[in-house]
Design a protein around this motif. Sequence first.
Motif, PDB file in Angstrom:
ATOM      1  N   LEU A 143      42.316  29.712  43.528  1.00 49.90           N
ATOM      2  CA  LEU A 143      42.358  29.621  42.065  1.00 49.90           C
ATOM      3  C   LEU A 143      42.621  31.001  41.455  1.00 49.90           C
ATOM      4  O   LEU A 143      43.444  31.133  40.537  1.00 49.90           O
ATOM      5  N   ARG A 144      41.954  32.006  41.966  1.00 56.16           N
ATOM      6  CA  ARG A 144      42.179  33.355  41.435  1.00 56.16           C
ATOM      7  C   ARG A 144      43.639  33.769  41.614  1.00 56.16           C
ATOM      8  O   ARG A 144      44.275  34.296  40.683  1.00 56.16           O
ATOM      9  N   ASP A 145      44.189  33.544  42.797  1.00 59.58           N
ATOM     10  CA  ASP A 145      45.583  33.925  43.051  1.00 59.58           C
ATOM     11  C   ASP A 145      46.547  33.196  42.119  1.00 59.58           C
ATOM     12  O   ASP A 145      47.509  33.784  41.614  1.00 59.58           O
ATOM     13  N   LEU A 146      46.265  31.907  41.892  1.00 57.77           N
ATOM     14  CA  LEU A 146      47.102  31.123  40.978  1.00 57.77           C
ATOM     15  C   LEU A 146      47.094  31.724  39.580  1.00 57.77           C
ATOM     16  O   LEU A 146      48.141  31.973  38.982  1.00 57.77           O
ATOM     17  N   LEU A 147      45.886  31.933  39.053  1.00 59.00           N
ATOM     18  CA  LEU A 147      45.773  32.367  37.672  1.00 59.00           C
ATOM     19  C   LEU A 147      46.258  33.797  37.479  1.00 59.00           C
ATOM     20  O   LEU A 147      46.831  34.128  36.434  1.00 59.00           O
ATOM     21  N   ASP A 169      46.655  20.469  44.172  1.00 62.29           N
ATOM     22  CA  ASP A 169      45.484  19.865  44.801  1.00 62.29           C
ATOM     23  C   ASP A 169      44.487  20.997  45.006  1.00 62.29           C
ATOM     24  O   ASP A 169      44.676  21.869  45.859  1.00 62.29           O
ATOM     25  N   THR A 170      43.429  20.996  44.213  1.00 64.13           N
ATOM     26  CA  THR A 170      42.533  22.147  44.171  1.00 64.13           C
ATOM     27  C   THR A 170      41.716  22.299  45.448  1.00 64.13           C
ATOM     28  O   THR A 170      41.222  23.395  45.729  1.00 64.13           O
ATOM     29  N   TRP A 171      41.559  21.212  46.203  1.00 61.17           N
ATOM     30  CA  TRP A 171      40.809  21.300  47.459  1.00 61.17           C
ATOM     31  C   TRP A 171      41.724  21.609  48.637  1.00 61.17           C
ATOM     32  O   TRP A 171      41.450  22.487  49.446  1.00 61.17           O
ATOM     33  N   GLU A 172      42.836  20.901  48.723  1.00 58.18           N
ATOM     34  CA  GLU A 172      43.790  21.134  49.816  1.00 58.18           C
ATOM     35  C   GLU A 172      44.580  22.417  49.621  1.00 58.18           C
ATOM     36  O   GLU A 172      45.246  22.884  50.542  1.00 58.18           O
ATOM     37  N   MET A 173      44.530  22.969  48.401  1.00 57.55           N
ATOM     38  CA  MET A 173      45.220  24.218  48.067  1.00 57.55           C
ATOM     39  C   MET A 173      46.734  24.088  48.237  1.00 57.55           C
ATOM     40  O   MET A 173      47.399  24.949  48.812  1.00 57.55           O
ATOM     41  N   THR A 174      47.267  22.984  47.739  1.00 55.26           N
ATOM     42  CA  THR A 174      48.710  22.755  47.794  1.00 55.26           C
ATOM     43  C   THR A 174      49.280  22.710  46.382  1.00 55.26           C
ATOM     44  O   THR A 174      48.585  22.341  45.433  1.00 55.26           O
ATOM     45  N   ILE A 175      50.550  23.070  46.272  1.00 56.42           N
ATOM     46  CA  ILE A 175      51.267  23.025  44.994  1.00 56.42           C
ATOM     47  C   ILE A 175      52.556  22.250  45.241  1.00 56.42           C
ATOM     48  O   ILE A 175      53.381  22.635  46.080  1.00 56.42           O
ATOM     49  N   THR A 176      52.718  21.138  44.510  1.00 55.62           N
ATOM     50  CA  THR A 176      53.842  20.232  44.733  1.00 55.62           C
ATOM     51  C   THR A 176      54.542  19.958  43.409  1.00 55.62           C
ATOM     52  O   THR A 176      53.873  19.635  42.418  1.00 55.62           O
ATOM     53  N   PRO A 177      55.883  20.058  43.349  1.00 50.98           N
ATOM     54  CA  PRO A 177      56.569  19.708  42.099  1.00 50.98           C
ATOM     55  C   PRO A 177      56.276  18.255  41.712  1.00 50.98           C
ATOM     56  O   PRO A 177      56.289  17.356  42.557  1.00 50.98           O
ATOM     57  N   ALA A 178      55.994  18.041  40.442  1.00 49.26           N
ATOM     58  CA  ALA A 178      55.659  16.692  39.967  1.00 49.26           C
ATOM     59  C   ALA A 178      56.931  15.894  39.687  1.00 49.26           C
ATOM     60  O   ALA A 178      57.967  16.468  39.316  1.00 49.26           O
ATOM     61  N   GLY A 227      46.676   9.768  42.321  1.00 49.84           N
ATOM     62  CA  GLY A 227      45.578   8.825  42.134  1.00 49.84           C
ATOM     63  C   GLY A 227      44.339   9.191  42.929  1.00 49.84           C
ATOM     64  O   GLY A 227      43.640   8.332  43.455  1.00 49.84           O
ATOM     65  N   LYS A 228      44.069  10.494  43.040  1.00 47.90           N
ATOM     66  CA  LYS A 228      42.830  10.938  43.682  1.00 47.90           C
ATOM     67  C   LYS A 228      42.259  12.096  42.873  1.00 47.90           C
ATOM     68  O   LYS A 228      42.980  12.746  42.110  1.00 47.90           O
ATOM     69  N   PRO A 229      40.949  12.362  42.991  1.00 48.44           N
ATOM     70  CA  PRO A 229      40.331  13.386  42.146  1.00 48.44           C
ATOM     71  C   PRO A 229      40.703  14.803  42.560  1.00 48.44           C
ATOM     72  O   PRO A 229      41.354  15.030  43.573  1.00 48.44           O
ATOM     73  N   TYR A 230      40.261  15.753  41.713  1.00 51.77           N
ATOM     74  CA  TYR A 230      40.409  17.202  41.924  1.00 51.77           C
ATOM     75  C   TYR A 230      41.870  17.654  41.888  1.00 51.77           C
ATOM     76  O   TYR A 230      42.273  18.568  42.605  1.00 51.77           O
ATOM     77  N   GLN A 231      42.656  16.985  41.025  1.00 47.95           N
ATOM     78  CA  GLN A 231      44.057  17.380  40.848  1.00 47.95           C
ATOM     79  C   GLN A 231      44.214  18.138  39.533  1.00 47.95           C
ATOM     80  O   GLN A 231      43.498  17.888  38.558  1.00 47.95           O
ATOM     81  N   ALA A 232      45.156  19.061  39.520  1.00 48.99           N
ATOM     82  CA  ALA A 232      45.467  19.811  38.308  1.00 48.99           C
ATOM     83  C   ALA A 232      46.971  19.821  38.105  1.00 48.99           C
ATOM     84  O   ALA A 232      47.743  19.645  39.062  1.00 48.99           O
ATOM     85  N   LEU A 233      47.385  20.010  36.874  1.00 46.51           N
ATOM     86  CA  LEU A 233      48.805  20.150  36.536  1.00 46.51           C
ATOM     87  C   LEU A 233      49.027  21.552  35.975  1.00 46.51           C
ATOM     88  O   LEU A 233      48.222  22.051  35.198  1.00 46.51           O
ATOM     89  N   ARG A 234      50.098  22.159  36.420  1.00 45.33           N
ATOM     90  CA  ARG A 234      50.533  23.427  35.828  1.00 45.33           C
ATOM     91  C   ARG A 234      51.888  23.195  35.181  1.00 45.33           C
ATOM     92  O   ARG A 234      52.832  22.747  35.844  1.00 45.33           O
ATOM     93  N   VAL A 235      51.966  23.449  33.902  1.00 41.59           N
ATOM     94  CA  VAL A 235      53.177  23.209  33.126  1.00 41.59           C
ATOM     95  C   VAL A 235      53.695  24.557  32.637  1.00 41.59           C
ATOM     96  O   VAL A 235      52.982  25.282  31.939  1.00 41.59           O
ATOM     97  N   SER A 236      54.894  24.905  33.011  1.00 43.44           N
ATOM     98  CA  SER A 236      55.439  26.201  32.581  1.00 43.44           C
ATOM     99  C   SER A 236      56.864  26.007  32.063  1.00 43.44           C
ATOM    100  O   SER A 236      57.669  25.287  32.648  1.00 43.44           O
ATOM    101  N   LYS A 237      57.139  26.691  30.966  1.00 43.78           N
ATOM    102  CA  LYS A 237      58.464  26.600  30.342  1.00 43.78           C
ATOM    103  C   LYS A 237      59.471  27.385  31.166  1.00 43.78           C
ATOM    104  O   LYS A 237      59.203  28.513  31.581  1.00 43.78           O
ATOM    105  N   LYS A 238      60.615  26.783  31.412  1.00 38.82           N
ATOM    106  CA  LYS A 238      61.680  27.482  32.148  1.00 38.82           C
ATOM    107  C   LYS A 238      62.323  28.513  31.246  1.00 38.82           C
ATOM    108  O   LYS A 238      62.573  28.265  30.072  1.00 38.82           O
TER     109      LYS A 238
END
Length: 504
Positions: free
Chosen positions: A387-391, A451-460, A492-503
């Motif tokens: 989380l720290r690295d992401l932010l 996925d905040t637990w698996e520590m993965t980032i996937t395009p939505a 459809g599972k818990p502990y998910q987050a979305l990151r939205v960034s303008k191109k």
Amino acid sequence: MSNASVEKWGVFEAALNGPSGGNPYLDVAFDAVFSQNSREVRVPGFYDGDGVYRVRFMPDNEGEWSFRTRSKTSELDGKTGSFVASKPSEGNHGPVHVHNKFHFAYADGKPFLSFGTTCYAWTHQPLDMQVQTLETLKKSRFNKIRMGVFPKDYPYNVNEPLYACFEKGTDGKEDFDRPNPVSFRHFESQVAALCQLGIEADIIMFHPYDRWGYSDMSAEQDFRYVAYLAARLAAYRNVWWALANEYDFLLDTKPLQQWDRYFHILEENDPYGHLKSIHNGEPTMNFDHRKPWVTHTCIQNWDVKRTQEWREAYGKPVVNDEPEYEGNIIQSWGNLTAEELVHRFWITMTRGGYAGHGETYSHPEDLIWWAKGGELRGEAWKRIGFLRDLLEQDVVNGLEPMASFGEWPWTRVSGARDGDVTYIYLGEHQPVIWSTGLPKDGTDYDVDIIDTWEMTITPARKVEAPIPHPTRHGAIVRGGKADAAFGVELPGKPYQALRVSKKH
């Protein structure tokens, strides 16, 4: 005294010889005035035992500085010297201060996102364990640690400390009018070691868990101790002052006005204005953090969804240093799952605050991180580092809660924004499609599922935003049209987050 050199925001020290008879802690006072051009900074000195007196200074500007000592004791009066403050070394960003009202930054402007942990009595453990603690901190991603000046007497933490904090008198008891320089030298060496690792030392001055009498010193002894700490430690750039762990459990011996006086003594003796906070025990006993001498709100509270409420109540950064701990001990505050502690970090951050970590796994020899340091045995710390690295790659000014922008209908789900980046944390919710808080315009955006637990980032995968059925809520009718330009599919599972960034 000859010319010396120290980097900007480093520690310059001058040592002087003076009287050692009687009790120099009580009988001798001295300070120094450091000057650069027309600017003067008064810095208190302190007695360091064996007839040696020291004064320490943290220069906040490059170039030549000079100083002159002042004392009613002739050996310590009118001594002069000078030094040059050089460019700060890599990794030296100066002390941390409040920035943008609810956030922090280093003196050079670099944002500081607080990701702290707790090791209350780590500097009082055997030396090999202290080395192990520093090695563990080196590989973790914590940038702040809560640590007590005094040792602790509490379940899982009953061993004798490495050193007594005060010198022992002829009766074998500690004399609270004579700090033990060996103990304080060791403590400050560990503060310096943390500084080398880029970790802020959140120094706890008082706590109720005591069998040595430290929590029952007289008010005058307390006041001298606070001033002594400031004189010894304020020149270290990574110092934060935490007046108490659980101040409300000490109110029987240290009434409220006495706590205010501690803050004022720091104001009088810390020329650098280090951060100052105070920590509650009972959730109903928050200090009045609106007082101007309190720099930020320090909280112990499991109900992290109240983070924005505390921001609004106190108008200062919120650091929830105890949202409860990962572990399995009998006390309910110390037996969260790792998933739950990570969850509480994400909620706190996406509601505009900062959270603290602690680890309390039962151990046959009571080698528990929260008490003594040593090794981390849990799983939350890795996800907190993620989380720290992401932010840190996204956040420049600090995350502001979506609710403060007037466009967030839910109190259940957390969302925050900084500039062109928005984080939405769904936490315990597990929708298969989501649109609230996503952009209302057609500008191109990148949306990632974290996925905040698996520590993965996937395009939505973007889909057409759902149109909720019109629903009357009092005088307001909600629904009938999409609340965003698009929606996204979720697993459809818990502990998910979305990151939205303008191109761009």
